[in-house]
Every structure is written in C-alpha cells, then in structure tokens.
Write an enzyme that holds these catalytic residues in place. Structure first.
Site, mmCIF file in Angstrom:
data_model
loop_
_atom_site.group_PDB
_atom_site.id
_atom_site.type_symbol
_atom_site.label_atom_id
_atom_site.label_comp_id
_atom_site.label_asym_id
_atom_site.label_seq_id
_atom_site.Cartn_x
_atom_site.Cartn_y
_atom_site.Cartn_z
ATOM 1 N N SER A 178 0.871 -1.186 0.000
ATOM 2 C CA SER A 178 0.000 0.000 0.000
ATOM 3 C C SER A 178 0.899 1.225 0.000
ATOM 4 O O SER A 178 2.107 1.120 0.275
ATOM 5 C CB SER A 178 -0.893 0.032 1.256
ATOM 6 O OG SER A 178 -0.129 0.459 2.380
ATOM 7 N N TYR A 180 0.778 3.620 2.165
ATOM 8 C CA TYR A 180 1.237 3.788 3.551
ATOM 9 C C TYR A 180 2.488 2.946 3.812
ATOM 10 O O TYR A 180 3.495 3.439 4.321
ATOM 11 C CB TYR A 180 0.121 3.416 4.550
ATOM 12 C CG TYR A 180 0.674 2.884 5.851
ATOM 13 C CD1 TYR A 180 1.403 3.713 6.707
ATOM 14 C CD2 TYR A 180 0.545 1.535 6.205
ATOM 15 C CE1 TYR A 180 1.966 3.217 7.876
ATOM 16 C CE2 TYR A 180 1.089 1.037 7.361
ATOM 17 C CZ TYR A 180 1.802 1.875 8.195
ATOM 18 O OH TYR A 180 2.368 1.386 9.340
HETATM 19 N N1 LIG Z 1 -0.967 -0.393 15.211
HETATM 20 C C1 LIG Z 1 -0.319 -1.335 14.510
HETATM 21 O O1 LIG Z 1 -0.783 -2.479 14.401
HETATM 22 C C2 LIG Z 1 0.980 -1.001 13.843
HETATM 23 C C3 LIG Z 1 1.678 -2.033 13.198
HETATM 24 C C4 LIG Z 1 2.903 -1.742 12.601
HETATM 25 C C5 LIG Z 1 3.422 -0.465 12.658
HETATM 26 N N2 LIG Z 1 2.718 0.534 13.287
HETATM 27 C C6 LIG Z 1 3.309 1.873 13.326
HETATM 28 O O2 LIG Z 1 3.353 2.326 14.660
HETATM 29 C C7 LIG Z 1 3.127 3.729 14.717
HETATM 30 C C8 LIG Z 1 1.973 4.021 15.644
HETATM 31 O O3 LIG Z 1 0.813 3.348 15.170
HETATM 32 P P1 LIG Z 1 -0.586 3.543 15.851
HETATM 33 O O4 LIG Z 1 -1.410 2.360 15.528
HETATM 34 O O5 LIG Z 1 -0.396 3.936 17.267
HETATM 35 O O6 LIG Z 1 -1.157 4.766 15.026
HETATM 36 P P2 LIG Z 1 -1.960 6.042 15.548
HETATM 37 O O7 LIG Z 1 -2.501 6.732 14.353
HETATM 38 O O8 LIG Z 1 -2.928 5.655 16.597
HETATM 39 O O9 LIG Z 1 -0.808 6.905 16.223
HETATM 40 C C9 LIG Z 1 -0.014 7.804 15.533
HETATM 41 C C10 LIG Z 1 -0.155 9.151 16.223
HETATM 42 O O10 LIG Z 1 0.713 10.077 15.581
HETATM 43 C C11 LIG Z 1 0.044 11.301 15.461
HETATM 44 N N3 LIG Z 1 0.651 12.044 14.347
HETATM 45 C C12 LIG Z 1 0.669 11.698 13.031
HETATM 46 N N4 LIG Z 1 1.259 12.644 12.307
HETATM 47 C C13 LIG Z 1 1.659 13.622 13.181
HETATM 48 C C14 LIG Z 1 2.306 14.879 13.028
HETATM 49 N N5 LIG Z 1 2.629 15.346 11.827
HETATM 50 N N6 LIG Z 1 2.571 15.612 14.138
HETATM 51 C C15 LIG Z 1 2.185 15.151 15.380
HETATM 52 N N7 LIG Z 1 1.551 13.978 15.577
HETATM 53 C C16 LIG Z 1 1.290 13.221 14.478
HETATM 54 C C17 LIG Z 1 -1.413 10.926 15.227
HETATM 55 O O11 LIG Z 1 -2.303 11.970 15.539
HETATM 56 C C18 LIG Z 1 -1.568 9.701 16.112
HETATM 57 O O12 LIG Z 1 -2.067 10.042 17.394
HETATM 58 C C19 LIG Z 1 2.888 4.188 13.287
HETATM 59 O O13 LIG Z 1 4.059 4.713 12.748
HETATM 60 C C20 LIG Z 1 2.484 2.906 12.587
HETATM 61 O O14 LIG Z 1 2.818 2.968 11.232
HETATM 62 C C21 LIG Z 1 1.511 0.278 13.877
#
Ligand SMILES: NC(=O)c1ccc[n+]([C@@H]2O[C@H](COP(=O)([O-])OP(=O)(O)OC[C@H]3O[C@@H](n4cnc5c(N)ncnc54)[C@H](O)[C@@H]3O)[C@@H](O)[C@H]2O)c1
Length: 382
Positions: A178, A180
């Site tokens: 994707s 992303y």
């Molecule tokens: N949740 C999963 O299963 C998973 C799996 C693999 C990787 N990840 C990675 O882990 C990280 C966290 O994932 P998550 O599920 O907690 O996502 P999430 O969207 O809940 O958390 C990310 C946070 O970052 C904040 N954010 C994004 N852009 C920003 C900016 N420009 N300035 C300030 N804050 C900003 C968002 O508002 C959000 O609260 C991400 O990078 C995601 O790609 C998550």
C-alpha cells in the site's frame, strides 16, 4: 531517562507513554491527526478517549506519574527543533505517522497527505537529532509490511548477498502492498542514508499488526484506554474480528484468508519498545528488529475467535468477502524474529484466555458498535 514520544496520543503511543512514565521523564507530542481522520471518515474508536492533556492529568491522578504533553504538528521543522531543543531527549520514540493502509489508498489527497506527513516527520526528526542531540537514540516504528510476502525467508532487516563471486550486505528487499507501507520503506531508506553519513543511532522496529486494549497502566481507569478501532480504515484485523464477533456480524475474511502475517499483543509492543530503549543501538548503526511474536493466517485468526466466541455463547460465523486489497491470498511466509527475544522479550501469545478477556471487554461496550463501519469502504483498484 528523558524520553520524547512523537505521536503520543495514538493507539500505541499513549500506552507506551504511560508505561515508560513510571520510571522515566516522558514528554509526548501529537497533532490529533488520527482523531481528525477518524472523524472525517466516520472511523471513531469503540471507546471514546479524553484529550491527550486530560488523559495525562487523569494518569497522574491515579498513578502519581507525570507525562508532559505538547500539541503540535511535527511536520513543521521549527516545532520539531524547538521541542528537541527544549526537551534534550536521550531517546525519541517515533510513532507519529498516518498508519492506515486503506486511508492511504483512498485517493490522491489522502495518498499525498500520507506521503508528505510521514516523510516530513521522519526527516525533521533525523535533522533535529543530528543538529541538537546527536547521541540521542531514535526508535522508529516501521512495519513488517515493508518486506511484503517474498517467496524466501525474511531476515531481520539485512541480507547478505553473494553476486558474481563477491559478497556484501544490503537492506532486505522491500515490496510494500500500500502507499502507507511504501512510506515506511522510504523512511527506512532515509534513515539509513543519515545513519551511514552522519553516524546517528537508530532502531527501526518492523512491527506486525498489533491487537488488544489492555495494559497494566491502561487498566487503572476506563479513561486511560488506548484508541481501539474496529472500522475498515484504522482497525487491525484481530481487533476488527473481535468486535464483529460481539456484534453478531460474520467475520469478514478477505478472499481466501491465507494471508499470513506476524502478530503481537499490545503488551508486547510495550515490552519491545522498552527493551529497545534500555539497550540502545550503537552510534552509526541502523539496527533492525522484526517485532512480532507469532505468525498466523487470517483464517487461523477467524477460527480462533470463532472457537472462543462460541464457547461464550456468541454464535460466531465466518464469511469470505471480495478482497478490497491487491495481495497474495496464499503465499510462503517465514520471517526471522530473534533480536527482541535475545534482548529478553517474553511473548504474550494469542491464547483462548487472551481472546476471551478481549471479547469480555468489548461485550461491555457493545452498545457503542456502529455496524456501518465494518465492511471495507476503500478498494485498491478503485
Ligand atoms: N498499530 C499497529 O498495528 C501497527 C503495526 C505496525 C506499525 N505501526 C506503526 O506504529 C506507529 C503508531 O501506530 P498507531 O497504531 O499507534 O497509530 P496512531 O494513528 O494511533 O498513532 C499515531 C499518532 O501520531 C500522530 N501524528 C501523526 N502525524 C503527526 C504529526 N505530523 N505531528 C504530530 N503527531 C502526528 C497521530 O495523531 C496519532 O495520534 C505508526 O508509525 C504505525 O505505522 C503500527
């Protein structure tokens, strides 16, 4: 240790902040991007969460541990530099990205927003560290999705290649599914360039899909619960199936259901991040860990949840629906994941008891389930 968490209002960022605040000085920054996208796409979490500042106030009241909060866009280099200057972190945990694959595939506007946001935050973070706190350890969340599903074993970040009689070591080939996931590949390349050029220290955690809503700190008060999404935009597959089981909707297996990935419990994300904080990468090193505890197919997950749900009287059905994504539905999958185990990770597997306790928590909040958020609203080929 002084720790700065970027994206500290998120599904993973908030429980991480609480967990690390017990023994460290923790600062969190967030611009509520996820809350805004969730509202705009009708993808709000199962349990409403207070604002970041209110959550921090509540956590301090119930635990006595303080979390400093800052609201702002880390894509703005001035803000990133100001915060890093002010906090002087010894470790930065970078979660602040747009993490939804379907959102990134929704159209041009969403794809561009994801690309710009994710790359900008990573780029600004690297530069602020390089210029202000060059010894600071960056822990960056990557994803197992960077590798795709190659027909060979997936190594932990790097691959030794012998070609025409000569040998060298390269980043393991990546083939994301994707836009992303592609931004995560680009993040890794950007980081690797700055590590080898300027000698910063980084751990890139290639994480699989996370499930769950319970942690020691989150369980202290209902107001401390992480954002638990079950919709098609932000919900990860296990969390989605759990809610579908409680709502009496057949579990939505995409296509053949043989898609296999490495999964982990939210509690294990906290363990892995903590182990990375406590054992920093060496200077001038890009250390990569594959962060998951067990590999399961979508069909395996659906069957496990059906078995436990049925034993609780939920009467769970499973139904294959047309796959909205472009992905292999049957494939080889054998990723290495020894790095974090060697550091001391003690996995919490997806046992029947774990599934039952998650289902029980969702049953209590059953009235909040909005069934319009279940079926996929974004198609890869649209
Ligand atoms: N949740 C999963 O299963 C998973 C799996 C693999 C990787 N990840 C990675 O882990 C990280 C966290 O994932 P998550 O599920 O907690 O996502 P999430 O969207 O809940 O958390 C990310 C946070 O970052 C904040 N954010 C994004 N852009 C920003 C900016 N420009 N300035 C300030 N804050 C900003 C968002 O508002 C959000 O609260 C991400 O990078 C995601 O790609 C998550």
């Amino acid at each position: 240790m002084r720790i700065l968490i970027l994206g500290g209002d998120g599904y993973l960022g908030w429980p991480t902040a609480m967990n690390l605040a017990v023994e460290n000085e923790v600062w969190v920054v967030d611009n509520y991007l996820r809350r805004r996208i969730a509202e705009a796409t009708d993808s709000e979490p199962l349990i409403a969460t207070p604002s970041l500042t209110e959550r921090a106030r509540l956590f301090e009241a119930v635990s006595g541990n303080r979390i400093e909060t800052i609201i702002g866009d880390l894509g703005d280099p001035d803000l990133m530099y100001d915060i890093v200057q002010r906090v002087q972190p010894e470790c930065i945990i970078h979660y602040a990205e747009q993490p939804s694959a379907p959102y990134s595939m929704r159209g041009f506007k969403e794809a561009r927003e994801t690309l710009q946001n994710n790359l900008n935050v990573t780029f600004n973070c690297i530069w602020a560290v390089k210029d202000i706190v060059p010894d600071c350890h960056i822990i960056k969340l990557g994803t197992m999705g960077e590798y795709g599903t190659p027909n060979i074993d997936i190594e932990e970040g790097w691959l030794d290649i012998e070609h025409k009689g000569r040998k060298d070591k390269f980043l393991f080939p990546r083939a994301a599914g994707s836009l992303y996931h592609t931004t995560k590949v680009l993040d890794t390349d950007l980081i690797w360039f700055y590590v080898r050029t300027y000698g910063i220290r980084v751990t890139d955690l290639m994480q699989g899909p996370v499930y769950g809503l319970s942690t020691d700190e989150a369980d202290l008060d209902q107001g401390l619960v992480p954002n638990f999404n079950y919709d098609d935009i932000f919900g990860t597959v296990v969390n989605r199936f759990l809610v579908q089981a409680v709502a009496g909707i057949p579990l939505t297996v995409y296509g053949g259901g043989g898609q296999t990935r490495g999964y982990l419990n939210l509690r294990d994300t906290l363990q892995c991040v903590r182990l990375s904080v406590e054992n920093p990468a060496d200077k001038g090193t890009l250390r990569i860990f594959n962060q998951f505890t067990e590999t399961l197919s979508v069909n395996d997950i659906a069957t496990k949840i059906k078995t436990v749900g049925d034993s609780m009287g939920l009467g769970v059905n499973i139904k294959s629906i047309e796959n909205p994504r472009k992905e292999r539905e049957e494939h080889y999958y054998n990723p290495t994941h020894t790095g974090l185990l060697d550091l001391g990770l003690e996995p919490n597997y997806m046992t029947d008891d774990v599934i039952a306790s998650m289902l029980e928590r969702i049953v209590v909040n059953k009235d909040n389930i909005n069934t319009d958020r279940i079926m996929p609203r974004v198609r890869w080929n649209a």
